[in-house]
Motif scaffolding. Structure first.
Motif, PDB file in Angstrom:
ATOM      1  N   TRP A 111      -3.334  -2.836  -7.171  1.00 48.59           N
ATOM      2  CA  TRP A 111      -2.331  -1.796  -7.371  1.00 48.59           C
ATOM      3  C   TRP A 111      -0.987  -2.240  -6.811  1.00 48.59           C
ATOM      4  CZ3 TRP A 111      -4.760   2.454  -9.607  1.00 48.59           C
ATOM      5  CH2 TRP A 111      -6.150   2.537  -9.434  1.00 48.59           C
ATOM      6  N   ASP A 112       0.085  -1.600  -7.325  1.00 49.89           N
ATOM      7  CA  ASP A 112       1.327  -1.580  -6.581  1.00 49.89           C
ATOM      8  C   ASP A 112       1.517  -0.142  -6.101  1.00 49.89           C
ATOM      9  OD1 ASP A 112       2.243  -0.153  -8.757  1.00 49.89           O
ATOM     10  OD2 ASP A 112       3.672  -1.674  -9.432  1.00 49.89           O
ATOM     11  N   CYS A 113       2.582   0.149  -5.331  1.00 47.84           N
ATOM     12  CA  CYS A 113       2.680   1.457  -4.666  1.00 47.84           C
ATOM     13  C   CYS A 113       2.703   2.620  -5.660  1.00 47.84           C
ATOM     14  CB  CYS A 113       3.898   1.476  -3.758  1.00 47.84           C
ATOM     15  SG  CYS A 113       5.491   1.287  -4.621  1.00 47.84           S
ATOM     16  N   SER A 114       3.561   2.525  -6.669  1.00 51.27           N
ATOM     17  CA  SER A 114       3.678   3.636  -7.617  1.00 51.27           C
ATOM     18  C   SER A 114       2.471   3.714  -8.555  1.00 51.27           C
ATOM     19  CB  SER A 114       4.969   3.505  -8.430  1.00 51.27           C
ATOM     20  OG  SER A 114       5.017   2.251  -9.102  1.00 51.27           O
ATOM     21  N   GLY A 115       1.841   2.557  -8.811  1.00 47.62           N
ATOM     22  CA  GLY A 115       0.639   2.574  -9.648  1.00 47.62           C
ATOM     23  C   GLY A 115      -0.494   3.335  -8.982  1.00 47.62           C
ATOM     24  N   LEU A 116      -0.634   3.178  -7.652  1.00 45.20           N
ATOM     25  CA  LEU A 116      -1.675   3.908  -6.922  1.00 45.20           C
ATOM     26  C   LEU A 116      -1.383   5.404  -6.904  1.00 45.20           C
ATOM     27  CD1 LEU A 116      -4.177   3.949  -5.116  1.00 45.20           C
ATOM     28  CD2 LEU A 116      -2.676   3.504  -3.159  1.00 45.20           C
ATOM     29  N   GLN A 131       9.064   9.098  -9.347  1.00 44.66           N
ATOM     30  CA  GLN A 131       8.058   9.945  -8.697  1.00 44.66           C
ATOM     31  C   GLN A 131       8.667  10.737  -7.540  1.00 44.66           C
ATOM     32  OE1 GLN A 131       4.965   7.211  -7.589  1.00 44.66           O
ATOM     33  NE2 GLN A 131       4.257   6.892  -9.699  1.00 44.66           N
ATOM     34  N   SER A 132       9.525  10.078  -6.746  1.00 46.20           N
ATOM     35  CA  SER A 132      10.123  10.763  -5.594  1.00 46.20           C
ATOM     36  C   SER A 132      11.186  11.770  -6.013  1.00 46.20           C
ATOM     37  CB  SER A 132      10.735   9.736  -4.639  1.00 46.20           C
ATOM     38  OG  SER A 132      11.764   8.996  -5.282  1.00 46.20           O
ATOM     39  N   SER A 133      11.606  11.717  -7.266  1.00 46.56           N
ATOM     40  CA  SER A 133      12.604  12.677  -7.762  1.00 46.56           C
ATOM     41  C   SER A 133      11.963  13.964  -8.263  1.00 46.56           C
ATOM     42  CB  SER A 133      13.422  12.041  -8.897  1.00 46.56           C
ATOM     43  OG  SER A 133      14.129  10.913  -8.436  1.00 46.56           O
ATOM     44  N   MET A 134      10.642  14.000  -8.337  1.00 50.07           N
ATOM     45  CA  MET A 134       9.950  15.183  -8.856  1.00 50.07           C
ATOM     46  C   MET A 134       9.635  16.152  -7.726  1.00 50.07           C
ATOM     47  SD  MET A 134       7.372  13.511 -11.646  1.00 50.07           S
ATOM     48  CE  MET A 134       7.018  15.124 -12.343  1.00 50.07           C
ATOM     49  N   GLY A 135       9.196  17.363  -8.106  1.00 52.21           N
ATOM     50  CA  GLY A 135       8.788  18.363  -7.123  1.00 52.21           C
ATOM     51  C   GLY A 135       9.947  18.842  -6.270  1.00 52.21           C
ATOM     52  N   SER A 136       9.607  19.269  -5.068  1.00 54.82           N
ATOM     53  CA  SER A 136      10.609  19.770  -4.130  1.00 54.82           C
ATOM     54  C   SER A 136      10.511  19.009  -2.820  1.00 54.82           C
ATOM     55  CB  SER A 136      10.402  21.269  -3.876  1.00 54.82           C
ATOM     56  OG  SER A 136       9.089  21.503  -3.375  1.00 54.82           O
ATOM     57  N   SER A 137      11.654  18.832  -2.166  1.00 53.85           N
ATOM     58  CA  SER A 137      11.683  18.110  -0.902  1.00 53.85           C
ATOM     59  C   SER A 137      11.016  18.936   0.191  1.00 53.85           C
ATOM     60  CB  SER A 137      13.128  17.814  -0.485  1.00 53.85           C
ATOM     61  OG  SER A 137      13.736  16.926  -1.396  1.00 53.85           O
ATOM     62  N   VAL A 138      10.296  18.257   1.080  1.00 57.25           N
ATOM     63  CA  VAL A 138       9.674  18.907   2.233  1.00 57.25           C
ATOM     64  C   VAL A 138      10.005  18.108   3.481  1.00 57.25           C
ATOM     65  CG1 VAL A 138       7.797  19.962   0.933  1.00 57.25           C
ATOM     66  CG2 VAL A 138       7.515  17.665   1.841  1.00 57.25           C
ATOM     67  N   SER A 139      10.023  18.758   4.611  1.00 54.16           N
ATOM     68  CA  SER A 139      10.309  18.098   5.881  1.00 54.16           C
ATOM     69  C   SER A 139       9.112  17.264   6.314  1.00 54.16           C
ATOM     70  CB  SER A 139      10.628  19.158   6.944  1.00 54.16           C
ATOM     71  OG  SER A 139      10.707  18.562   8.220  1.00 54.16           O
ATOM     72  N   LEU A 140       9.415  16.173   6.995  1.00 52.93           N
ATOM     73  CA  LEU A 140       8.337  15.323   7.496  1.00 52.93           C
ATOM     74  C   LEU A 140       7.530  16.036   8.585  1.00 52.93           C
ATOM     75  CD1 LEU A 140      10.140  11.853   7.680  1.00 52.93           C
ATOM     76  CD2 LEU A 140       8.568  12.679   5.930  1.00 52.93           C
ATOM     77  N   SER A 141       8.076  17.099   9.119  1.00 50.21           N
ATOM     78  CA  SER A 141       7.348  17.866  10.139  1.00 50.21           C
ATOM     79  C   SER A 141       6.487  18.971   9.512  1.00 50.21           C
ATOM     80  CB  SER A 141       8.334  18.487  11.138  1.00 50.21           C
ATOM     81  OG  SER A 141       9.215  19.403  10.474  1.00 50.21           O
ATOM     82  N   ASN A 142       6.554  19.079   8.198  1.00 42.68           N
ATOM     83  CA  ASN A 142       5.802  20.136   7.513  1.00 42.68           C
ATOM     84  C   ASN A 142       4.994  19.562   6.349  1.00 42.68           C
ATOM     85  OD1 ASN A 142       4.996  22.814   7.001  1.00 42.68           O
ATOM     86  ND2 ASN A 142       6.652  23.104   5.502  1.00 42.68           N
ATOM     87  N   LEU A 143       4.425  18.391   6.555  1.00 43.48           N
ATOM     88  CA  LEU A 143       3.689  17.702   5.491  1.00 43.48           C
ATOM     89  C   LEU A 143       2.329  18.338   5.257  1.00 43.48           C
ATOM     90  CD1 LEU A 143       4.453  13.979   6.444  1.00 43.48           C
ATOM     91  CD2 LEU A 143       5.445  15.302   4.558  1.00 43.48           C
ATOM     92  N   GLN A 144       1.868  18.245   4.020  1.00 41.61           N
ATOM     93  CA  GLN A 144       0.530  18.671   3.643  1.00 41.61           C
ATOM     94  C   GLN A 144      -0.155  17.520   2.897  1.00 41.61           C
ATOM     95  OE1 GLN A 144       0.721  22.237   1.293  1.00 41.61           O
ATOM     96  NE2 GLN A 144       1.587  23.483   2.948  1.00 41.61           N
ATOM     97  N   GLY A 156      11.398  10.354   3.562  1.00 43.72           N
ATOM     98  CA  GLY A 156      11.271  11.752   3.161  1.00 43.72           C
ATOM     99  C   GLY A 156       9.978  11.980   2.405  1.00 43.72           C
ATOM    100  N   ALA A 157       9.827  13.209   1.895  1.00 41.91           N
ATOM    101  CA  ALA A 157       8.616  13.559   1.166  1.00 41.91           C
ATOM    102  C   ALA A 157       8.934  14.618   0.124  1.00 41.91           C
ATOM    103  CB  ALA A 157       7.549  14.068   2.127  1.00 41.91           C
ATOM    104  N   VAL A 158       8.104  14.653  -0.918  1.00 45.17           N
ATOM    105  CA  VAL A 158       8.217  15.679  -1.960  1.00 45.17           C
ATOM    106  C   VAL A 158       6.840  16.273  -2.202  1.00 45.17           C
ATOM    107  CG1 VAL A 158      10.224  14.642  -3.083  1.00 45.17           C
ATOM    108  CG2 VAL A 158       7.935  13.964  -3.800  1.00 45.17           C
ATOM    109  N   ARG A 159       6.854  17.519  -2.665  1.00 46.82           N
ATOM    110  CA  ARG A 159       5.585  18.235  -2.905  1.00 46.82           C
ATOM    111  C   ARG A 159       5.540  18.698  -4.352  1.00 46.82           C
ATOM    112  NH1 ARG A 159       4.726  22.362   1.500  1.00 46.82           N
ATOM    113  NH2 ARG A 159       4.306  20.405   2.612  1.00 46.82           N
ATOM    114  N   LEU A 160       4.418  18.363  -5.025  1.00 40.96           N
ATOM    115  CA  LEU A 160       4.231  18.777  -6.416  1.00 40.96           C
ATOM    116  C   LEU A 160       3.125  19.810  -6.543  1.00 40.96           C
ATOM    117  CD1 LEU A 160       5.469  15.762  -6.547  1.00 40.96           C
ATOM    118  CD2 LEU A 160       4.615  15.770  -8.866  1.00 40.96           C
ATOM    119  N   LEU A 161       2.348  20.071  -5.512  1.00 41.93           N
ATOM    120  CA  LEU A 161       1.192  20.961  -5.576  1.00 41.93           C
ATOM    121  C   LEU A 161       1.560  22.371  -5.193  1.00 41.93           C
ATOM    122  CD1 LEU A 161      -1.449  18.596  -3.979  1.00 41.93           C
ATOM    123  CD2 LEU A 161      -0.865  18.856  -6.380  1.00 41.93           C
TER     124      LEU A 161
END
Length: 309
Positions: free
Chosen positions: A220-225, A244-257, A304-309
């Motif tokens: 794999w590469d990172c985005s393939g996985l 992929q990182s442009s999708m969903g909504s931004s979330v704080s690194l202190s509030n990851l799921q 950073g992080a994004v959430r799609l769920l």
């Protein structure tokens, strides 16, 4: 019947050459004997008879046959010698031609082997240089992120020290309680449903190889996985990391799921992505040296992080 058949022929029969020669030889011998006797002396002397042997046709024929046979044998020997010499010459020419051909083939194979070896060495060198370049880029990016975080921390600390003592104390206590609560909640949080499927798939690939452009099942590469993990849960994602990182909504690194997508770089220009799996850890296809690993966020903190769920 011919009207001349009853007339007898007056021609004398031909005598064969052998009979004529024989008679000539006998006559010659007799005449020689008479001549010698007449020259010997008076009439009352005893006659002396001397016989001179003349060669006969039989001995002449034998000598001639022997000479002819010897000449024929000599010619045959000479022809045989010439034939053997011609065969030897032809064999030498054939051997020389085959040797030349074998040498040309050996030279061709040697050249092909040298070319193949050079190609393999070039590929190996290119792979080493690519891995080194990736490692340098990753190290530089990590150093840049660390520097930015250090600067941000210093700025925040300076701003906090400028506020009133009581307000700073209350605010610090509130932030500390909130951070502790978030940390405790994250450490005990277990993924469920779609998030559980994404996390389970990502963790199942730990130990696989990293290959640029790899989309599985064993490399794999990172985005393939990330794309494959979300596809396992029935969610389609673009193939490229910054998409992929442009999708969903931004979330704080202190509030990851669990199931959140972590990215490195800017959100619209990320160069690396991974999947947060809970407990302060993530799973990602890092590089050709490490492959797919599960690491703590402290090992290489994301941007950073994004959430799609």
């Amino acid at each position: 019947m011919s009207h001349t058949a009853h007339i007898p022929s007056h021609r004398k029969p031909r005598r064969s050459a052998s009979k004529l020669a024989l008679r000539a030889g006998v006559a010659g011998g007799v005449l020689s004997t008479i001549a010698v006797a007449g020259a010997a002396g008076p009439a009352n002397a005893e006659p002396v008879t001397e016989t001179i042997e003349m060669p006969t046709l039989g001995s002449l024929g034998t000598d001639l046959s022997s000479a002819v046979a010897a000449s024929a044998e000599a010619s045959q020997q000479e022809a045989l010698g010439q034939s053997l010499e011609a065969q030897e010459t032809a064999a030498l020419q054939k051997a020389a031609k085959e040797a030349k051909k074998a040498k040309a083939e050996a030279d061709r194979k040697a050249e092909a082997e040298r070319a193949e070896k050079a190609r393999q060495e070039a590929e190996a060198k290119a792979e080493r240089e690519r891995a080194e370049a990736e490692a340098r880029a990753e190290a530089q990016a990590r150093a840049s992120r660390d520097s930015a975080r250090t600067q941000l921390t210093s700025t925040s600390a300076s701003d906090s020290s400028g506020s009133s003592g009581s307000s700073a104390s209350d605010s610090g206590s509130s932030a500390s309680d909130s951070g502790s609560s978030s940390s405790a909640s994250d450490s005990t949080q277990a993924p469920s449903g779609t998030a559980a499927a994404i996390v389970a798939f990502a963790r199942a690939q730990v130990g696989d190889a990293y290959v640029t452009g790899g989309t599985g099942p064993n490399s794999w590469d990172c985005s393939g996985l990330v794309q494959a993990a979300y596809a396992n849960a029935g969610i389609d994602l673009p193939r490229i990391s910054y998409q992929q990182s442009s999708m969903g909504s931004s979330v704080s690194l202190s509030n990851l799921q669990p199931g959140d997508i972590l990215y490195w770089g800017s959100r619209s220009g990320s160069y690396h992505v991974a999947i947060y799996v809970g407990g302060g850890k993530y799973v990602g296809a890092q590089n050709s040296s490490t492959g797919v690993v599960e690491r703590s966020l402290d090992w290489d903190p994301p941007s950073g992080a994004v959430r799609l769920l």
